[in-house]
Design an enzyme around this catalytic site. Structure first.
Site, short mmCIF file in Angstrom:
data_model
loop_
_atom_site.label_atom_id
_atom_site.label_comp_id
_atom_site.label_asym_id
_atom_site.label_seq_id
_atom_site.Cartn_x
_atom_site.Cartn_y
_atom_site.Cartn_z
CG HIS A 102 -2.17 -2.53 2.93
ND1 HIS A 102 -1.87 -1.57 3.87
CD2 HIS A 102 -1.52 -2.13 1.80
CE1 HIS A 102 -1.10 -0.65 3.36
NE2 HIS A 102 -0.86 -0.97 2.09
CD GLU A 119 -1.24 -0.32 -1.69
OE1 GLU A 119 -1.60 0.83 -1.45
OE2 GLU A 119 -0.32 -0.88 -1.08
CG HIS A 177 3.41 -3.28 -0.16
ND1 HIS A 177 2.42 -3.94 0.51
CD2 HIS A 177 3.08 -1.95 -0.07
CE1 HIS A 177 1.53 -3.08 0.97
NE2 HIS A 177 1.91 -1.86 0.62
NE ARG A 197 4.10 2.81 10.13
CZ ARG A 197 3.49 3.50 11.08
NH1 ARG A 197 3.55 3.10 12.34
NH2 ARG A 197 2.82 4.60 10.81
#
Length: 321
Positions: A102, A119, A177, A197
């Site tokens: 991200h 996150e 991740h 991605r």
């Protein structure tokens, strides 16, 4: 209006890697593989609506517009007209997620109006041997990483971590991740839906077409070196006390286990979000009481004041720093 704890109707998201495990929380799932339950959200791709009390039927965006500073607190209301700053999810990983990364708030090619995405994950359940992808191997450079992607050897560049229920992972923007099959997690994140991605196992999407990759964006935003990611076991030594799991400029997340009556209070500076990870009990405040069980999520207004957790509950508490 007297403030009270808000519960929301989750927005369920069909994902190619999803399953049906969120049904165990008593949630109403539509047909298909459901990978994400957006439990508390105020985003163009999913806005949850209040289920209980005087505000029932209002979207979180409407609550923000009417009562932003009162309910969300002075910190959340500092930016006029800004969306609710966090997005709270439950994720059912019936299959491996894509290898992804991200961006942060400063990435110049973010979609218009979108934020970066830092996150954290708290593992609610994990099948024996379940794992996640968590960061690059030490010493990885952009050039070597890009070469491994071109040569279809990306897995050689990544770290795999076996996980168990109760594990916690902090994932700053820039950390490569992926959750893998057999993991059920609670996720607290910035209010963003931007994912780049790197690799998706040559898998077809729900539409029967190969899923889009974003290799150049991913290489641009990846943190080569120390991304600041941390992980920990979260055993609680004493009931009715908080263990800090993650602290960033966007959120603080703590874990606690209630025993008997645990008296707490909100702050006028920030709302509080409670995610019930295990157990049963009640959430009580001056004007009422709500049952609390595994999978429940509550938004406590900043001006709620004193409240208590009653019974044996394992809970995550999130608020703004």
């Amino acid at each position: 209006m007297k403030s009270y704890p808000l519960q929301f109707k989750p927005e369920m998201k069909e994902r190619v890697w999803g399953g049906r495990a969120l049904e165990q929380f008593g949630l109403d799932l539509p047909e298909g593989p459901i990978g994400e339950g957006w439990m508390i959200g105020d985003h163009p791709n999913g806005t949850t609506k209040v289920l209980n009390g005087e505000l029932a039927g209002l979207g979180l965006d409407e609550v923000r517009e009417r009562y932003g500073k009162t309910i969300f607190g002075t910190k959340a209301a500092a930016a006029e007209g800004s969306r609710f700053p966090l997005l709270i999810k439950l994720l059912d990983c019936n299959d491996d997620l894509s290898i992804q990364v991200h961006p942060d708030n400063d990435y110049k090619e973010l979609p218009a109006g979108e934020l970066g995405k830092t996150e954290m994950w708290y593992v609610l359940d994990a099948k024996p041997g379940a794992k996640i992808i968590y960061g690059l191997k030490p010493g990885m450079t952009r050039e070597v990483f890009a070469e491994s992607i071109r040569d279809n050897r990306i897995m050689d560049s990544l770290q795999e971590v076996e996980v168990q229920a109760g594990d916690s992972f902090y994932i700053p923007a820039g950390t490569v991740h992926a959750l893998c099959a057999g993991v059920l997690v609670a996720e607290i994140q910035q209010n963003s839906d931007t994912t780049y991605r790197l690799y998706d196992y040559d898998r077809l999407g729900l539409d029967g077409k190969p899923r889009e990759l974003h290799v150049e964006h991913s290489l641009n935003v990846t943190a080569y070196g120390d991304s600041g990611a941390t992980r920990m076991k979260t055993d609680i030594d004493a009931a009715n006390s908080w263990l800090r799991l993650a602290a960033s400029r966007y959120f603080i997340v703590e874990k606690g286990v209630s025993e008997g009556v645990w008296k707490l209070a909100t702050s006028p500076e920030s709302f509080t979000i409670l995610v019930i990870c295990d157990g049963t009990g009640t959430l009580d405040w001056a004007d009422g009481s709500l049952p609390a069980k595994r999978g429940d999520c509550f938004l406590l207004p900043a001006d709620l004041g004193e409240y208590s957790l009653n019974g044996g509950l394992t809970v995550l508490r999130s608020y703004l720093p």
